[in-house]
Design a protein around this motif. Structure first.
Motif, PDB file in Angstrom:
ATOM      1  N   PHE A 102      -1.923   8.475  -6.312  1.00  0.00           N
ATOM      2  CA  PHE A 102      -0.700   8.165  -7.070  1.00  0.00           C
ATOM      3  C   PHE A 102      -0.894   6.980  -8.012  1.00  0.00           C
ATOM      4  CE2 PHE A 102      -0.611   6.715  -2.677  1.00  0.00           C
ATOM      5  CZ  PHE A 102      -0.619   5.347  -2.825  1.00  0.00           C
ATOM      6  N   HIS A 167       1.317  13.719  -4.192  1.00  0.00           N
ATOM      7  CA  HIS A 167       2.106  12.826  -5.051  1.00  0.00           C
ATOM      8  C   HIS A 167       2.312  13.232  -6.511  1.00  0.00           C
ATOM      9  CE1 HIS A 167       1.499  10.176  -1.625  1.00  0.00           C
ATOM     10  NE2 HIS A 167       2.225   9.224  -2.164  1.00  0.00           N
ATOM     11  N   TYR A 170       5.866  12.602  -7.131  1.00  0.00           N
ATOM     12  CA  TYR A 170       6.133  11.156  -7.093  1.00  0.00           C
ATOM     13  C   TYR A 170       5.760  10.552  -8.454  1.00  0.00           C
ATOM     14  CZ  TYR A 170       5.109   6.272  -5.536  1.00  0.00           C
ATOM     15  OH  TYR A 170       5.030   4.911  -5.388  1.00  0.00           O
ATOM     16  N   HIS A 219       6.578  12.821  -1.279  1.00  0.00           N
ATOM     17  CA  HIS A 219       7.101  11.448  -1.398  1.00  0.00           C
ATOM     18  C   HIS A 219       8.242  11.505  -2.401  1.00  0.00           C
ATOM     19  CE1 HIS A 219       7.671   7.251  -2.020  1.00  0.00           C
ATOM     20  NE2 HIS A 219       6.534   6.872  -1.458  1.00  0.00           N
ATOM     21  N   HIS A 290       8.679   7.550   7.022  1.00  0.00           N
ATOM     22  CA  HIS A 290       8.191   6.585   6.047  1.00  0.00           C
ATOM     23  C   HIS A 290       9.393   5.933   5.339  1.00  0.00           C
ATOM     24  CE1 HIS A 290       6.369   5.384   2.169  1.00  0.00           C
ATOM     25  NE2 HIS A 290       5.266   5.225   2.875  1.00  0.00           N
ATOM     26  N   VAL A 292       9.887   3.909   2.700  1.00  0.00           N
ATOM     27  CA  VAL A 292      10.098   3.971   1.247  1.00  0.00           C
ATOM     28  C   VAL A 292      10.558   5.374   0.866  1.00  0.00           C
ATOM     29  CG1 VAL A 292       9.059   3.644  -1.025  1.00  0.00           C
ATOM     30  CG2 VAL A 292       8.298   2.240   0.898  1.00  0.00           C
ATOM     31  N   ARG A 293       9.841   6.370   1.418  1.00  0.00           N
ATOM     32  CA  ARG A 293      10.244   7.750   1.135  1.00  0.00           C
ATOM     33  C   ARG A 293      11.716   7.943   1.492  1.00  0.00           C
ATOM     34  NH1 ARG A 293       4.707   8.454   2.121  1.00  0.00           N
ATOM     35  NH2 ARG A 293       3.737  10.360   1.313  1.00  0.00           N
ATOM     36  N   GLU A 342       3.965   3.655   8.107  1.00  0.00           N
ATOM     37  CA  GLU A 342       4.800   2.760   7.273  1.00  0.00           C
ATOM     38  C   GLU A 342       6.278   3.113   7.475  1.00  0.00           C
ATOM     39  OE1 GLU A 342       1.924   1.889   3.549  1.00  0.00           O
ATOM     40  OE2 GLU A 342       2.814   3.874   3.456  1.00  0.00           O
ATOM     41  N   GLU A 358       7.949  -3.167   4.191  1.00  0.00           N
ATOM     42  CA  GLU A 358       7.257  -3.103   2.887  1.00  0.00           C
ATOM     43  C   GLU A 358       8.184  -3.558   1.756  1.00  0.00           C
ATOM     44  OE1 GLU A 358       5.403   0.687   2.055  1.00  0.00           O
ATOM     45  OE2 GLU A 358       5.189   0.180  -0.071  1.00  0.00           O
ATOM     46  N   TYR A 406       2.784  -7.113   0.396  1.00  0.00           N
ATOM     47  CA  TYR A 406       3.117  -5.702   0.585  1.00  0.00           C
ATOM     48  C   TYR A 406       3.959  -5.598   1.844  1.00  0.00           C
ATOM     49  CZ  TYR A 406       1.703  -0.681   0.949  1.00  0.00           C
ATOM     50  OH  TYR A 406       1.651   0.687   1.026  1.00  0.00           O
ATOM     51  N   CYS A 436      -3.836   0.018  -3.004  1.00  0.00           N
ATOM     52  CA  CYS A 436      -2.561   0.741  -3.054  1.00  0.00           C
ATOM     53  C   CYS A 436      -1.530  -0.277  -3.541  1.00  0.00           C
ATOM     54  CB  CYS A 436      -2.207   1.245  -1.659  1.00  0.00           C
ATOM     55  SG  CYS A 436      -0.541   1.897  -1.573  1.00  0.00           S
ATOM     56  N   CYS A 438       1.498  -0.268  -4.907  1.00  0.00           N
ATOM     57  CA  CYS A 438       2.859   0.188  -5.215  1.00  0.00           C
ATOM     58  C   CYS A 438       3.851  -0.973  -5.374  1.00  0.00           C
ATOM     59  CB  CYS A 438       3.344   1.147  -4.135  1.00  0.00           C
ATOM     60  SG  CYS A 438       3.064   0.542  -2.460  1.00  0.00           S
TER      61      CYS A 438
HETATM   62  O1  FUB Z   1       2.683   6.693  -1.293  1.00  0.00           O
HETATM   63  C1  FUB Z   1       3.015   5.881  -2.387  1.00  0.00           C
HETATM   64  C2  FUB Z   1       3.314   4.496  -1.911  1.00  0.00           C
HETATM   65  O2  FUB Z   1       2.180   3.936  -1.288  1.00  0.00           O
HETATM   66  C3  FUB Z   1       4.394   4.409  -0.858  1.00  0.00           C
HETATM   67  O3  FUB Z   1       5.666   4.337  -1.350  1.00  0.00           O
HETATM   68  C4  FUB Z   1       4.010   3.187  -0.142  1.00  0.00           C
HETATM   69  O4  FUB Z   1       4.610   3.079   1.114  1.00  0.00           O
HETATM   70  C5  FUB Z   1       2.513   3.306  -0.075  1.00  0.00           C
HETATM   71  O5  FUB Z   1       2.136   4.119   0.980  1.00  0.00           O
END
Ligand code: FUB
Ligand code: ZN
Length: 669
Positions: A102, A167, A170, A219, A290, A292-293, A342, A358, A406, A436, A438
């Motif tokens: 992603f 993704h 996403y 996601h 998850h 954030v998801r 997560e 996060e 993070y 990562c 994000c």
């Molecule tokens: O998967 C994309 C992003 O990376 C997620 O939103 C975060 O938690 C991290 O896993």
């Protein structure tokens, strides 16, 4: 939607942030964060983990060019670090895809942040850099609109075959968000066109038709992005696609089970929960998987509940909201109790030292909260926005703007982070960048757009949700109201609201009464009709040229956690107004776990400089447990002895700005 008041957020163009706290943050994003992140996306930050984001776009664009120029050009198939399981001709290093699948989304978040900055501070030089970046991105787009460099570089025949992990949707969601923001800021629609074409391409492949995939994002974020794209373009196909994703999720048979996930294990029992696909969304009652998801999904659900006036979707959002804030949210506003997946943990499982919390998840809570407010102005939603805004959000970034968290723990012993694998995800100091990555660009876009969280409005009412110094204009039936908020938040509770209309005109201003405030006073209500409802004071009058003065009593509050939060038993946390405080080694020495507060501690406020930031610290007399003179690990119990000491609390968001050391939010009492 029966009995609800729908209100709209206010366009950034109509707001000017004047606030001492937030103006500084936005300018930090403008002057430091945005340029720094551009360097990071181009892998030019020494000693930081490379991003490869712009590299991947360039490689994908080159493939397009070669295909156009050479009729016999064969698209290469490459592998990617840890993710790709295809034929392993690694190809030339400079032509491979690198990083997480992603990685494209980091550009999209960055351009979104740039857009918000440009709306508030026009800057030709920055706009030029942004236009050049957009050019690189657009060159990677495929003739049918597809735009995800992972598959463009690796193997286009595999696209949309792994919606669960890879993704593409996403990246679509983030691309839309960035493109809409850039269009709104500059009027330039090149990226918006690209985003629309990618959305059109996805709509070809996905939907209810017999020839289509009945899938949805692994996601979430495309849902809320498509709602936004629909609102900007007015094109119903985008609304329909977003709604399709919402409605399809959780149906049986489980869509992802029919996909080929290569080497990635499918047997995890809770795999449906991880993606919030365990039930159709209207039947969901608990925030799972998850984090954030989850909150991105709930934000999208709230958007579509509002857009389609869907009460059952709204009711689901309310249940999920309640589950988070009553059972699964840290006092700092952090969500996600476990690093495994997560994810949210079970109710009241909120460990302090292994917390995930996060940064992106807190940003997602801001999205969710504002959308809930848009559907129904109830102050608890704004209370949560405020909690995020003065704790996790500024804490996610170093005070200098070039280092980031993070994970946002509530207790840190650095040695444990270094030596205990269960805490390897917890960093005792902020990092320059992440493989990562994000969170850092997510922070930049959130802080850049802070103005859109302050107010919402209808034709004849303005809600002030956050006391952030700002200026806005409200078009009334006959005149225009200039509304100015002056605020001492988060350090003092004094607020002034100046309203000036060309011609006196009647409308309503609704002021939030913060959940933490037990007493408030207000001056200037002469000739007004007032009503307190859902945590807001509604003031209706013929406004001409007035000044309201408010004082929200900002006391130090010592807070307990529900007894089901095992980790916090016998401990208390300290807040003042919206700010959560913590103890740090730099002020209190090592072994913070030996410290104890007095039940009736008397707090003194102290103006303190932390890495150039002027904050209010708190001091109170407390205790340090004396160590017994034992020679063995265990020994017969004897009365615990303490010695007097002064405890110094600093705002949580400023921790780890003075080097590595212990930190704790919850202290024995
Ligand atoms: O998967 C994309 C992003 O990376 C997620 O939103 C975060 O938690 C991290 O896993
Ligand atoms: Zn993140």
């Amino acid at each position: 939607m029966s009995g609800n008041i729908l209100s709209n957020p206010i366009d950034l163009k109509r707001i000017r942030i004047t606030d001492a706290f937030w103006k500084k943050e936005i300018e930090l994003v403008r002057d430091t964060v945005v340029p720094y992140q551009w360097e990071a996306l181009n892998d030019r930050v020494p000693d930081a983990q490379p991003s490869y984001c712009m590299h991947n776009f360039k490689v994908a664009g080159n493939i397009n060019r070669k295909e156009e120029q050479e009729t016999d050009y064969v698209r290469p198939v490459y592998t990617v670090n840890g993710f790709c399981v295809w034929p392993d001709d690694p190809g030339k290093p400079e032509e491979r895809f690198y990083g997480f699948v992603f990685q494209d989304s980091d550009f999209a978040k960055w351009i979104e942040a740039v857009a918000y900055i440009l709306q508030q501070y026009p800057d030709q030089k920055l706009e030029k850099v942004a236009d050049e970046a957009i050019d690189i991105v657009c060159k990677a787009q495929q003739p049918d609109g597809y735009l995800d460099t992972f598959y463009i570089i690796n193997d286009m025949s595999k696209r949309f075959t792994n919606l669960r992990d890879h993704h593409e949707l996403y990246c679509l969601g983030h691309l839309i968000e960035g493109a809409v923001a850039y269009y709104e800021a500059t009027g330039k629609d090149r990226l918006l066109q690209a985003a629309c074409r990618y959305a059109d391409c996805v709509a070809e492949y996905m939907g209810s038709g017999t020839h289509q995939l009945h899938g949805y994002p692994g996601h979430e974020i495309a849902e809320m992005a498509l709602a936004r794209l629909y609102e900007v373009t007015g094109q119903e196909k985008y609304r329909d696609l977003g709604l399709y994703f919402i409605n399809e999720r959780g149906k049986r048979p489980y869509y992802f089970d029919g996909e080929d996930h290569g080497a990635i294990d499918q047997s995890v029992a809770l795999r449906y929960h991880y993606h919030q696909a365990h039930l159709p969304v209207r039947e969901q009652t608990e925030a799972v998987g998850h984090a954030v998801r989850a909150v991105y999904l709930y934000s999208g659900m709230a958007d579509f509940a509002r857009l389609t006036q869907d009460d059952s979707l709204k009711a689901a959002c309310e249940r999920l909201w309640e589950d988070i804030v009553q059972r699964k949210m840290y006092i700092t506003g952090g969500i996600g109790g476990t690093h495994i997946g997560e994810s949210f943990s079970f109710a009241y499982d909120l460990p302090n030292d292994t917390a995930y919390a996060e940064t992106c998840a807190s940003i997602g809570m801001m999205f969710f909260a504002r959308r809930m407010l848009e559907m129904n102005p109830v102050s608890q939603y704004a209370d949560v926005m405020e909690r995020e805004l003065y704790n996790i959000v500024p804490g996610g970034m170093g005070l200098e703007g070039t280092s980031f968290f993070y994970v946002n723990p509530l207790e840190v012993v650095p040695e444990a982070c270094h030596k205990d694998e269960r805490k390897a995800h917890v960093k005792p100091v902020r990092q320059k960048w992440f493989g990562c990555a994000c969170c850092p660009p997510n922070l930049a876009r959130l802080i850049g757009s802070i103005g859109t969280y302050v107010f919402t409005e209808t034709k004849d009412t303005v809600w002030v949700h956050l006391y952030i110094g700002s200026h806005m204009e409200k078009q009334l039936r006959i005149s225009t109201a200039q509304i100015d908020v002056e605020s001492g938040f988060p350090w003092d509770g004094h607020v002034k609201l100046h309203v000036a209309c060309d011609t006196a005109e009647t409308f309503t201003i609704a002021l939030r009464i913060p959940g933490w405030c037990r007493t408030y006073r207000i001056k200037g209500l002469e000739n007004a009709v007032t009503e307190e409802k859902n945590g807001y004071l509604y003031i209706t009058k013929a406004w001409k040229s007035e000044c309201l003065e408010l004082e929200f009593l900002m006391e130090v509050q010592v807070l307990d956690a529900d007894a089901r939060v095992r980790e916090d038993i016998g401990k208390a946390a300290v807040m003042r107004g919206p700010v959560v405080y913590c103890l740090e080694e730099a002020d209190n020495g090592k072994e913070l776990h030996l410290l104890k507060m007095d039940e009736d501690a008397v707090f003194e406020m102290e103006q303190k400089e932390i890495a150039g930031e002027s904050v209010i610290a708190l001091r109170a007399e407390g205790w340090r447990q004396k160590k017994a003179q034992n020679t063995t690990l265990y020994y017969p119990h004897r009365r615990t002895e303490y010695e007097r000491t002064t405890l110094t609390w600093i705002p949580y968001y400023t921790w780890a700005n003075r080097g590595e050391g212990e930190m704790q939010v919850w202290t024995r009492i």
